[in-house]
Write a protein that holds these residues in place. Structure first.
Motif, PDB file in Angstrom:
ATOM      1  N   ILE A   5      46.689  38.559  43.854  1.00 40.91           N
ATOM      2  CA  ILE A   5      46.050  39.867  43.279  1.00 40.91           C
ATOM      3  C   ILE A   5      46.746  41.231  43.359  1.00 40.91           C
ATOM      4  N   LEU A   6      46.898  41.278  44.953  1.00 38.34           N
ATOM      5  CA  LEU A   6      47.533  42.574  45.161  1.00 38.34           C
ATOM      6  C   LEU A   6      48.893  42.960  44.467  1.00 38.34           C
ATOM      7  N   SER A   7      49.836  41.799  44.453  1.00 42.12           N
ATOM      8  CA  SER A   7      51.191  41.858  43.778  1.00 42.12           C
ATOM      9  C   SER A   7      50.805  42.147  42.545  1.00 42.12           C
ATOM     10  N   LEU A   8      49.950  41.364  41.704  1.00 43.48           N
ATOM     11  CA  LEU A   8      49.706  41.626  40.520  1.00 43.48           C
ATOM     12  C   LEU A   8      49.414  43.080  40.007  1.00 43.48           C
ATOM     13  N   LEU A   9      48.309  43.618  40.865  1.00 47.21           N
ATOM     14  CA  LEU A   9      47.780  44.865  40.244  1.00 47.21           C
ATOM     15  C   LEU A   9      48.857  45.886  40.738  1.00 47.21           C
ATOM     16  N   ASP A  45      36.149  47.355  45.706  1.00 44.22           N
ATOM     17  CA  ASP A  45      35.098  46.549  45.280  1.00 44.22           C
ATOM     18  C   ASP A  45      35.300  45.940  43.820  1.00 44.22           C
ATOM     19  N   ILE A  46      34.284  45.176  43.456  1.00 42.43           N
ATOM     20  CA  ILE A  46      34.409  44.456  42.104  1.00 42.43           C
ATOM     21  C   ILE A  46      34.551  45.615  40.881  1.00 42.43           C
ATOM     22  N   ASP A  47      33.893  46.594  41.139  1.00 39.40           N
ATOM     23  CA  ASP A  47      33.676  47.603  39.990  1.00 39.40           C
ATOM     24  C   ASP A  47      35.048  48.254  40.025  1.00 39.40           C
ATOM     25  N   THR A  48      35.757  48.440  40.889  1.00 41.21           N
ATOM     26  CA  THR A  48      37.223  49.339  41.269  1.00 41.21           C
ATOM     27  C   THR A  48      37.653  48.304  40.578  1.00 41.21           C
ATOM     28  N   PHE A  49      38.042  46.994  40.924  1.00 40.16           N
ATOM     29  CA  PHE A  49      38.856  46.116  40.459  1.00 40.16           C
ATOM     30  C   PHE A  49      38.936  45.994  39.145  1.00 40.16           C
ATOM     31  N   VAL A  50      37.664  45.966  38.458  1.00 42.03           N
ATOM     32  CA  VAL A  50      37.675  45.991  36.911  1.00 42.03           C
ATOM     33  C   VAL A  50      38.236  47.304  36.317  1.00 42.03           C
ATOM     34  N   LYS A  51      37.737  48.568  37.068  1.00 40.32           N
ATOM     35  CA  LYS A  51      38.341  49.697  36.595  1.00 40.32           C
ATOM     36  C   LYS A  51      40.076  49.699  36.486  1.00 40.32           C
ATOM     37  N   LEU A  52      40.486  49.205  37.757  1.00 37.36           N
ATOM     38  CA  LEU A  52      42.201  48.919  37.775  1.00 37.36           C
ATOM     39  C   LEU A  52      42.599  48.170  36.817  1.00 37.36           C
ATOM     40  N   ASN A  54      41.292  47.536  33.769  1.00 36.56           N
ATOM     41  CA  ASN A  54      41.155  48.352  32.439  1.00 36.56           C
ATOM     42  C   ASN A  54      42.121  49.365  32.291  1.00 36.56           C
ATOM     43  N   LEU A  55      42.511  50.162  33.436  1.00 37.66           N
ATOM     44  CA  LEU A  55      43.512  51.056  33.414  1.00 37.66           C
ATOM     45  C   LEU A  55      44.824  50.611  33.078  1.00 37.66           C
ATOM     46  N   TYR A  56      45.203  49.310  33.765  1.00 43.59           N
ATOM     47  CA  TYR A  56      46.541  48.718  33.434  1.00 43.59           C
ATOM     48  C   TYR A  56      46.583  47.851  32.228  1.00 43.59           C
ATOM     49  N   GLU A  57      45.366  47.781  31.607  1.00 39.55           N
ATOM     50  CA  GLU A  57      45.269  46.841  30.421  1.00 39.55           C
ATOM     51  C   GLU A  57      45.679  45.641  30.559  1.00 39.55           C
ATOM     52  N   ILE A  58      45.164  44.957  31.522  1.00 35.56           N
ATOM     53  CA  ILE A  58      45.058  43.703  32.028  1.00 35.56           C
ATOM     54  C   ILE A  58      43.918  42.914  32.042  1.00 35.56           C
ATOM     55  N   ASN A  59      43.565  41.643  31.625  1.00 37.32           N
ATOM     56  CA  ASN A  59      42.321  41.164  31.651  1.00 37.32           C
ATOM     57  C   ASN A  59      42.023  40.746  33.034  1.00 37.32           C
ATOM     58  N   TYR A  60      41.054  41.265  33.684  1.00 36.34           N
ATOM     59  CA  TYR A  60      40.637  40.980  35.285  1.00 36.34           C
ATOM     60  C   TYR A  60      40.356  39.373  35.427  1.00 36.34           C
ATOM     61  N   SER A  61      40.128  38.524  34.223  1.00 39.84           N
ATOM     62  CA  SER A  61      39.932  37.054  34.428  1.00 39.84           C
ATOM     63  C   SER A  61      41.098  36.620  34.329  1.00 39.84           C
ATOM     64  N   ASP A  62      42.105  37.032  33.708  1.00 47.40           N
ATOM     65  CA  ASP A  62      43.440  36.489  33.858  1.00 47.40           C
ATOM     66  C   ASP A  62      44.130  36.878  35.327  1.00 47.40           C
ATOM     67  N   VAL A  63      43.947  37.906  35.748  1.00 44.61           N
ATOM     68  CA  VAL A  63      44.444  37.993  36.959  1.00 44.61           C
ATOM     69  C   VAL A  63      43.721  37.133  37.952  1.00 44.61           C
ATOM     70  N   LEU A  64      42.461  36.911  38.044  1.00 45.36           N
ATOM     71  CA  LEU A  64      41.996  35.966  38.625  1.00 45.36           C
ATOM     72  C   LEU A  64      42.457  34.609  38.733  1.00 45.36           C
ATOM     73  N   GLU A  65      42.554  34.304  37.305  1.00 42.96           N
ATOM     74  CA  GLU A  65      43.047  32.846  37.200  1.00 42.96           C
ATOM     75  C   GLU A  65      44.344  32.695  37.512  1.00 42.96           C
ATOM     76  N   THR A  66      45.156  33.685  37.398  1.00 39.90           N
ATOM     77  CA  THR A  66      46.607  33.721  37.776  1.00 39.90           C
ATOM     78  C   THR A  66      46.712  33.412  39.430  1.00 39.90           C
ATOM     79  N   ALA A  67      45.847  34.211  40.072  1.00 38.67           N
ATOM     80  CA  ALA A  67      45.810  34.253  41.707  1.00 38.67           C
ATOM     81  C   ALA A  67      45.217  32.959  42.241  1.00 38.67           C
ATOM     82  N   TYR A  68      44.214  32.387  41.566  1.00 42.86           N
ATOM     83  CA  TYR A  68      43.586  31.245  42.215  1.00 42.86           C
ATOM     84  C   TYR A  68      43.546  29.931  41.380  1.00 42.86           C
TER      85      TYR A  68
END
Length: 128
Positions: A5-9, A45-52, A54-68
Protein backbone atom coordinates in the motif's frame (compact mmCIF):
# COMPACT_ATOMS: atom_id res chain seq x y z
CA UNK A 1 0.64 -0.38 7.07
CA UNK A 2 1.19 -2.93 4.34
CA UNK A 3 4.35 -2.17 2.31
CA UNK A 4 2.49 -2.69 -0.96
CA UNK A 5 0.00 0.00 0.00
CA UNK A 6 2.81 2.40 0.89
CA UNK A 7 4.50 1.67 -2.42
CA UNK A 8 1.26 2.08 -4.38
CA UNK A 9 0.50 5.41 -2.73
CA UNK A 10 4.00 6.72 -3.35
CA UNK A 11 3.90 5.51 -6.95
CA UNK A 12 0.52 7.19 -7.47
CA UNK A 13 1.85 10.44 -6.03
CA UNK A 14 4.97 10.45 -8.19
CA UNK A 15 3.05 9.48 -11.32
CA UNK A 16 0.93 12.60 -10.78
CA UNK A 17 4.19 14.52 -10.27
CA UNK A 18 2.94 15.75 -6.90
CA UNK A 19 5.51 16.70 -4.30
CA UNK A 20 5.08 15.55 -0.73
CA UNK A 21 4.71 19.21 0.24
CA UNK A 22 1.90 19.73 -2.28
CA UNK A 23 0.01 16.67 -1.00
CA UNK A 24 0.49 17.75 2.61
CA UNK A 25 -0.93 21.18 1.79
CA UNK A 26 -3.93 19.66 -0.01
CA UNK A 27 -4.67 17.43 2.98
CA UNK A 28 -3.95 20.12 5.54
CA UNK A 29 -1.23 18.15 7.33
CA UNK A 30 2.34 18.96 8.31
CA UNK A 31 5.00 18.95 5.60
CA UNK A 32 6.81 15.77 6.68
CA UNK A 33 3.63 13.74 7.24
CA UNK A 34 3.42 12.36 3.68
CA UNK A 35 7.07 11.26 3.81
CA UNK A 36 6.40 9.57 7.14
CA UNK A 37 3.45 7.70 5.59
CA UNK A 38 5.48 6.62 2.56
CA UNK A 39 8.36 5.42 4.74
CA UNK A 40 6.11 3.52 7.13
CA UNK A 41 7.01 5.72 10.11
CA UNK A 42 3.38 6.68 10.70
CA UNK A 43 0.13 5.54 9.14
CA UNK A 44 -2.71 7.59 7.74
CA UNK A 45 -6.08 7.03 9.35
CA UNK A 46 -8.79 5.65 7.10
CA UNK A 47 -10.18 9.08 6.25
CA UNK A 48 -6.75 10.32 5.21
CA UNK A 49 -6.13 7.14 3.22
CA UNK A 50 -9.36 7.73 1.28
CA UNK A 51 -8.43 11.41 0.76
CA UNK A 52 -5.02 10.34 -0.61
CA UNK A 53 -6.66 7.91 -3.00
CA UNK A 54 -9.11 10.58 -4.16
CA UNK A 55 -6.31 13.11 -4.66
CA UNK A 56 -4.30 10.56 -6.65
CA UNK A 57 -7.43 9.52 -8.56
CA UNK A 58 -7.12 5.87 -7.60
CA UNK A 59 -9.81 3.61 -6.20
CA UNK A 60 -9.06 2.78 -2.56
CA UNK A 61 -10.68 -0.65 -2.86
CA UNK A 62 -8.40 -1.43 -5.83
CA UNK A 63 -5.38 -0.43 -3.71
CA UNK A 64 -6.49 -2.73 -0.92
CA UNK A 65 -7.24 -5.53 -3.37
CA UNK A 66 -3.81 -5.19 -4.97
CA UNK A 67 -2.10 -5.16 -1.57
CA UNK A 68 -4.04 -7.97 0.08
CA UNK A 69 -5.38 -9.97 -2.82
CA UNK A 70 -9.00 -10.86 -3.31
CA UNK A 71 -11.28 -13.75 -2.50
CA UNK A 72 -11.61 -16.20 -5.33
CA UNK A 73 -15.31 -16.01 -6.09
CA UNK A 74 -17.38 -15.03 -9.09
CA UNK A 75 -18.53 -11.73 -7.60
CA UNK A 76 -15.07 -10.34 -6.84
CA UNK A 77 -12.70 -10.03 -9.77
CA UNK A 78 -9.18 -8.64 -9.81
CA UNK A 79 -8.09 -5.39 -11.42
CA UNK A 80 -6.36 -7.37 -14.17
CA UNK A 81 -9.55 -9.33 -14.88
CA UNK A 82 -11.55 -6.09 -15.05
CA UNK A 83 -9.07 -4.74 -17.61
CA UNK A 84 -9.42 -7.91 -19.69
CA UNK A 85 -13.20 -7.54 -19.64
CA UNK A 86 -12.90 -3.92 -20.84
CA UNK A 87 -10.66 -5.06 -23.71
CA UNK A 88 -12.97 -7.97 -24.56
CA UNK A 89 -15.95 -5.61 -24.82
CA UNK A 90 -14.09 -3.54 -27.42
CA UNK A 91 -13.89 -6.52 -29.78
CA UNK A 92 -16.34 -7.44 -32.52
CA UNK A 93 -18.67 -10.39 -31.95
CA UNK A 94 -16.48 -12.47 -34.27
CA UNK A 95 -13.33 -11.58 -32.35
CA UNK A 96 -15.05 -12.34 -29.05
CA UNK A 97 -16.02 -15.76 -30.44
CA UNK A 98 -12.39 -16.43 -31.36
CA UNK A 99 -11.28 -15.51 -27.84
CA UNK A 100 -13.94 -17.77 -26.33
CA UNK A 101 -12.81 -20.65 -28.58
CA UNK A 102 -9.21 -20.09 -27.48
CA UNK A 103 -10.21 -20.14 -23.82
CA UNK A 104 -12.18 -23.36 -24.36
CA UNK A 105 -9.17 -24.90 -26.11
CA UNK A 106 -6.81 -24.07 -23.24
CA UNK A 107 -9.27 -25.30 -20.63
CA UNK A 108 -9.50 -28.61 -22.49
CA UNK A 109 -5.71 -28.74 -22.80
CA UNK A 110 -5.39 -28.24 -19.04
CA UNK A 111 -7.98 -30.96 -18.45
CA UNK A 112 -6.04 -33.27 -20.73
CA UNK A 113 -2.84 -32.60 -18.76
CA UNK A 114 -4.69 -33.44 -15.55
CA UNK A 115 -6.45 -36.51 -16.93
CA UNK A 116 -3.58 -38.21 -18.78
CA UNK A 117 -3.03 -40.36 -15.73
CA UNK A 118 -6.41 -42.06 -16.23
CA UNK A 119 -6.13 -42.07 -20.02
CA UNK A 120 -9.04 -39.75 -20.79
CA UNK A 121 -8.70 -37.44 -23.78
CA UNK A 122 -10.79 -34.27 -23.51
CA UNK A 123 -10.24 -33.61 -27.24
CA UNK A 124 -11.81 -36.93 -28.20
CA UNK A 125 -15.39 -36.69 -29.43
CA UNK A 126 -17.55 -38.72 -27.10
CA UNK A 127 -20.78 -40.18 -28.37
CA UNK A 128 -23.45 -40.82 -25.69
Amino acid sequence: MNEKILSLLKSARTSKQFTQKFVAEKLGVKGNTIGNYENGITEPDIDTFVKLCNLYEINYSDVLETAYGHPQDENNISIHEKELIKKYRQLTAEQQGAIENSIDYYIKANMKDESTENGEDPFENKVG
